[in-house]
Design a protein around this motif. Structure first.
Motif, mmCIF file in Angstrom:
data_model
loop_
_atom_site.group_PDB
_atom_site.id
_atom_site.type_symbol
_atom_site.label_atom_id
_atom_site.label_comp_id
_atom_site.label_asym_id
_atom_site.label_seq_id
_atom_site.Cartn_x
_atom_site.Cartn_y
_atom_site.Cartn_z
ATOM 1 N N LYS A 14 0.840 -1.211 0.000
ATOM 2 C CA LYS A 14 0.000 0.000 0.000
ATOM 3 C C LYS A 14 0.870 1.255 0.000
ATOM 4 C CE LYS A 14 -2.350 -1.397 3.653
ATOM 5 N NZ LYS A 14 -1.781 -2.761 3.777
ATOM 6 N N VAL A 15 1.804 1.330 0.963
ATOM 7 C CA VAL A 15 2.623 2.542 1.058
ATOM 8 C C VAL A 15 3.583 2.611 -0.123
ATOM 9 C CG1 VAL A 15 4.259 3.846 2.459
ATOM 10 C CG2 VAL A 15 2.454 2.541 3.598
ATOM 11 N N ASP A 20 9.424 -6.654 -4.940
ATOM 12 C CA ASP A 20 8.470 -7.239 -3.998
ATOM 13 C C ASP A 20 8.147 -8.639 -4.497
ATOM 14 O OD1 ASP A 20 6.162 -8.048 -2.586
ATOM 15 O OD2 ASP A 20 5.520 -5.964 -2.289
ATOM 16 N N MET A 75 8.631 -2.590 3.291
ATOM 17 C CA MET A 75 8.180 -3.951 3.583
ATOM 18 C C MET A 75 7.924 -4.087 5.081
ATOM 19 S SD MET A 75 11.585 -3.630 3.397
ATOM 20 C CE MET A 75 12.393 -4.353 1.985
ATOM 21 N N VAL A 110 10.848 4.433 5.962
ATOM 22 C CA VAL A 110 9.662 4.734 6.784
ATOM 23 C C VAL A 110 8.931 3.421 7.099
ATOM 24 C CG1 VAL A 110 9.261 7.116 6.032
ATOM 25 C CG2 VAL A 110 8.201 5.246 4.765
ATOM 26 N N ASP A 151 12.854 7.296 9.534
ATOM 27 C CA ASP A 151 11.727 7.622 10.428
ATOM 28 C C ASP A 151 11.589 6.566 11.522
ATOM 29 O OD1 ASP A 151 9.346 9.080 11.186
ATOM 30 O OD2 ASP A 151 8.157 7.458 10.306
ATOM 31 N N HIS A 207 9.474 8.552 14.160
ATOM 32 C CA HIS A 207 8.379 7.665 13.742
ATOM 33 C C HIS A 207 7.096 8.484 13.500
ATOM 34 C CE1 HIS A 207 6.890 3.250 14.030
ATOM 35 N NE2 HIS A 207 6.181 3.916 13.148
ATOM 36 N N ALA A 262 2.882 8.052 10.249
ATOM 37 C CA ALA A 262 1.407 8.004 10.311
ATOM 38 C C ALA A 262 0.839 9.222 11.012
ATOM 39 C CB ALA A 262 0.986 6.741 11.055
HETATM 40 N N1 LIG Z 1 6.615 5.083 9.565
HETATM 41 C C1 LIG Z 1 5.325 4.915 9.782
HETATM 42 O O1 LIG Z 1 4.734 5.593 10.592
HETATM 43 C C2 LIG Z 1 4.584 3.890 9.009
HETATM 44 C C3 LIG Z 1 3.256 4.108 8.629
HETATM 45 C C4 LIG Z 1 2.591 3.109 7.916
HETATM 46 C C5 LIG Z 1 3.254 1.941 7.597
HETATM 47 N N2 LIG Z 1 4.529 1.751 8.041
HETATM 48 C C6 LIG Z 1 5.246 0.531 7.726
HETATM 49 O O2 LIG Z 1 5.416 0.473 6.326
HETATM 50 C C7 LIG Z 1 5.477 -0.871 5.902
HETATM 51 C C8 LIG Z 1 4.525 -1.090 4.740
HETATM 52 O O3 LIG Z 1 3.200 -0.833 5.117
HETATM 53 P P1 LIG Z 1 2.017 -1.135 4.074
HETATM 54 O O4 LIG Z 1 0.782 -0.605 4.673
HETATM 55 O O5 LIG Z 1 2.422 -0.696 2.736
HETATM 56 O O6 LIG Z 1 2.010 -2.726 4.128
HETATM 57 P P2 LIG Z 1 1.584 -3.700 2.970
HETATM 58 O O7 LIG Z 1 1.373 -5.013 3.623
HETATM 59 O O8 LIG Z 1 0.486 -3.116 2.167
HETATM 60 O O9 LIG Z 1 2.878 -3.790 2.038
HETATM 61 C C9 LIG Z 1 4.037 -4.485 2.394
HETATM 62 C C10 LIG Z 1 4.606 -5.076 1.128
HETATM 63 O O10 LIG Z 1 5.865 -5.631 1.461
HETATM 64 C C11 LIG Z 1 6.019 -6.767 0.650
HETATM 65 N N3 LIG Z 1 7.061 -7.637 1.144
HETATM 66 C C12 LIG Z 1 6.976 -8.614 2.080
HETATM 67 N N4 LIG Z 1 8.156 -9.225 2.223
HETATM 68 C C13 LIG Z 1 9.002 -8.600 1.366
HETATM 69 C C14 LIG Z 1 10.354 -8.782 1.048
HETATM 70 N N5 LIG Z 1 11.086 -9.731 1.636
HETATM 71 N N6 LIG Z 1 10.906 -7.975 0.122
HETATM 72 C C15 LIG Z 1 10.176 -7.029 -0.493
HETATM 73 N N7 LIG Z 1 8.876 -6.825 -0.236
HETATM 74 C C16 LIG Z 1 8.307 -7.597 0.686
HETATM 75 C C17 LIG Z 1 4.639 -7.392 0.660
HETATM 76 O O11 LIG Z 1 4.488 -8.286 -0.431
HETATM 77 C C18 LIG Z 1 3.759 -6.189 0.546
HETATM 78 O O12 LIG Z 1 3.417 -5.929 -0.794
HETATM 79 C C19 LIG Z 1 5.170 -1.698 7.148
HETATM 80 O O13 LIG Z 1 6.393 -2.091 7.737
HETATM 81 C C20 LIG Z 1 4.491 -0.730 8.065
HETATM 82 O O14 LIG Z 1 4.610 -1.090 9.389
HETATM 83 C C21 LIG Z 1 5.197 2.696 8.721
#
Ligand SMILES: NC(=O)c1ccc[n+]([C@@H]2O[C@H](COP(=O)([O-])OP(=O)(O)OC[C@H]3O[C@@H](n4cnc5c(N)ncnc54)[C@H](O)[C@@H]3O)[C@@H](O)[C@H]2O)c1
Ligand SMILES: O=C(O)[C@H](O)COP(=O)(O)O
Length: 599
Positions: free
Chosen positions: A206-207, A226, A258, A285, A311, A335, A338
């Motif tokens: 998503k991100v 990915d 990831m 992030v 972050d 951090h 969000a």
């Molecule tokens: N800094 C912040 O405040 C903040 C805010 C939101 C999300 N996040 C973090 O961002 C990350 C992504 O969030 P999201 O909502 O996009 O999650 P998401 O589940 O939608 O996306 C994660 C992606 O990572 C991929 N992935 C898994 N293993 C992998 C690997 N070994 N190599 C490459 N890709 C891999 C998955 O297939 C998936 O498409 C998470 O770690 C989440 O905790 C941080």
């Protein structure tokens, strides 16, 4: 023993007052939540769990700051205790008084938390995406549902990623500190341009995909790595999916998106930094743990990595003397990905709805440690869910004391193709039915498989593929318990197992076979099974014993081998007969054995 014929006598009809309520408020294609209520009992457990004492308001502990809109939703349904900055010990003390816990990334929900809750904690809501701060294995073992809020902060995180990317490239943070220190160093803070540069988005979820979209708008050449992302989704926004090595070797900028998992832990390390283009710039992030932070310091010192914008950190907050944080080429934020007003309101609403739904017994669409079954499948399976639990309950009550239940075979007869019938929910409910009557363990969809395994019960599943048009998902379900003795010898089938079989008729579960005897009794209230020598007047005799005691008979059915031979009478009763009444039934001369089974 030959297969019996079946006579069914419906003494009085039961109304079906079951209702299925569906709510699917989240914009996810697989979103679902289901609850099942029956007017015969105040609040039936639902697909997920019965929360003990739901008559009283549940208590929700909010351990980190949550947006007002979410708090308002929670307060309409629960007592809400907002206690921030609890120490691990304080959290463990408080948790025993709470039905739900809501956290962000700053609270570690450890095994000790689940143990300290002594079974009361039913839901952990993570107001955000990453659930690496929640011990999921411990949650599952304790039957505690974990839900997250996966969508509301996506854009905020992506925007922060882009903010860090641009700020890093133009030394915004360093230049700002320098100006505030009274300096004017225009030559020192010459930056690099983004346009035309290659950005590798690691983790195209998503991100990651939102970052990619925005980076394209900045004129960057975006590639992504990915292993699980569909190539057509990437192609749709003009991004090429490439292998890990190609991504890190080609990129001028790397942005990490990831989750932190055993596979992604320290994914960027000495070895992988060595494969990168000299002067690469890194944005993180996602989670601090995906980078080996000591290795990053070395890569920054050697110039392999020109700059990093971070972050998130392995330990949050990081130590004050952290070489990484203090590094001249590092831009750090606490951090904040969000942390926009909009995202926090959205996350608060998303998590409050999920937690309230789960406390009501609905299965949230954002369940992290329970099977995600699409709503339409769950709707269709709902009467079979009830049947499954009741067959499990009946089967285990037929086991004679002292025989341990170890081997259970469940057979589903269905005209559906094998991959068109998701039996995980049914298996979980049979397990619940098998285990709850003989233990104090509370079993739900979350912990069913774990609990069965822990108790040494092996549950195997089999399909009988029927011909015909698959209108109903399941024609009948059989539960067989092998290698046990029975309190009711007639429940042992020709092949030596305790066997009960049921079907759904007009939306109501029915018991249709016990051992090798065909019966037909609606699975509501409780049941008396009675083996007798088939002869006229038996139904009347048993009925009148029950009638004298004012026990209402809802259903009776007799399954027999042949006229005037052995027969099994199944009697549905609304009230539990007294010991004396049961004794009187046993004393009816033609009755050879009988058993009372609670549903
Ligand atoms: N800094 C912040 O405040 C903040 C805010 C939101 C999300 N996040 C973090 O961002 C990350 C992504 O969030 P999201 O909502 O996009 O999650 P998401 O589940 O939608 O996306 C994660 C992606 O990572 C991929 N992935 C898994 N293993 C992998 C690997 N070994 N190599 C490459 N890709 C891999 C998955 O297939 C998936 O498409 C998470 O770690 C989440 O905790 C941080
Ligand atoms: O995984 C997430 O959702 C982000 O890291 C946000 O964490 P936070 O809720 O602690 O800001």
């Amino acid at each position: 023993m030959a297969t019996a014929h079946s006579q069914t006598l419906r003494i009085s009809s039961l109304s079906s007052s079951s209702s299925l309520s569906l709510s699917s408020k989240l914009p996810l294609s697989s979103a679902f939540s289901v609850s099942f209520r029956s007017s015969r009992r105040a609040s039936r457990p639902l697909v997920v769990f019965v929360s003990a004492g739901l008559d009283a308001k549940p208590t929700v502990l909010v351990a980190e700051k949550l947006g007002e809109a979410g708090l308002k939703l929670l307060k309409e349904f629960a007592n809400v205790d907002c206690s921030y900055n609890l120490s691990p010990e304080e959290l463990c003390t408080k948790i025993s008084l709470c039905d739900a816990l809501i956290v962000r990334s700053g609270t570690k929900v450890t095994r000790e938390v689940f143990e300290s809750s002594a079974g009361r904690l039913k839901v952990v809501g993570r107001a955000g995406v990453g659930i690496d701060n929640v011990d999921l294995a411990a949650a599952t073992e304790h039957g505690c549902l974990v839900v997250n809020a996966p969508t509301a902060n996506t854009v905020a995180a992506a925007e922060h990623g882009i903010a860090l990317l641009a700020a890093m490239a133009r030394n915004v943070a360093q230049a700002d500190a320098s100006v505030k220190a009274g300096k004017w160093q225009r030559n020192k803070y010459v930056g690099v341009s983004l346009v035309g540069k290659t950005l590798a988005v690691m983790g195209f979820g998503k991100v990651g995909s939102e970052v990619a979209r925005r980076a394209k708008g900045l004129g960057m050449n975006v590639i992504a790595h990915d292993p699980y992302a569909p190539a057509d989704r990437a192609r749709a926004i003009g991004v090429e999916l490439v292998g890990f090595d190609e991504a890190i070797a080609t990129a001028d900028f790397i942005s990490l998106h990831m989750p932190l998992t055993p596979a992604t832990n320290k994914m960027l390390n000495d070895e992988t930094f060595a494969k990168m283009k000299k002067g690469v710039r890194i944005v993180n992030v996602a989670r601090g743990g995906v980078i080996d932070e000591d290795a990053l310091v070395r890569a920054l010192d050697s110039g392999i990595v020109a700059q990093a914008a971070l972050d998130v950190f392995t330990v949050e907050p990081p130590p004050k003397d952290s070489k990484l944080i203090m590094h001249e080429q590092v831009t750090a934020t606490p951090h904040l990905g969000a942390s926009t007003m909009e995202a926090q309101e959205g996350v608060a609403i998303e998590i409050a709805e999920a937690v309230v739904g789960a406390l009501k017994g609905e299965l949230a669409s954002t369940a992290v440690n329970a099977p995600m079954v699409p709503s339409e499948v769950l709707t269709e399976l709902q009467p079979y869910v009830d049947l499954a639990e009741k067959l499990g309950r009946l089967a285990v009550q037929l086991v004679a004391g002292g025989s341990g239940v170890k081997t259970v075979k469940v057979t589903y007869a269905s005209a559906r193709a094998p991959d068109d019938l998701d039996t995980r929910v049914l298996r979980a409910m049979i397990t619940k039915g098998l285990i709850e009557p003989i233990s104090s363990v509370f079993v739900n969809l979350v912990n069913a498989d774990f609990t069965a395994k822990q108790r040494g019960i092996r549950i195997t599943e089999e399909r009988i593929i029927l011909d015909g048009s698959p209108e109903s998902p399941v024609e009948f379900v059989q539960v067989q318990i092998a290698n046990v003795e029975s309190r009711f010898a007639s429940a042992i089938s020709d092949s030596g197992e305790i066997k009960v079989e049921g079907r759904v008729k007009d939306g109501i579960p029915h018991l249709t076979k016990v051992g090798s005897f065909d019966v037909d009794v609606s699975l509501e209230g409780s049941i008396i099974l009675c083996r007798q020598v088939d002869q006229p007047g038996m139904i009347g005799k048993v009925g009148s014993v029950l009638g004298q005691e004012n026990v209402n008979v809802s259903f009776m059915s007799v399954g027999r081998i042949a006229p005037r031979k052995q027969a099994v009478m199944a009697i549905g009763v609304d009230e539990q007969p007294s010991k004396d009444t049961l004794k009187k039934i046993g004393e009816i001369p033609a009755v050879e054995e009988f058993v009372f089974l609670k549903l």
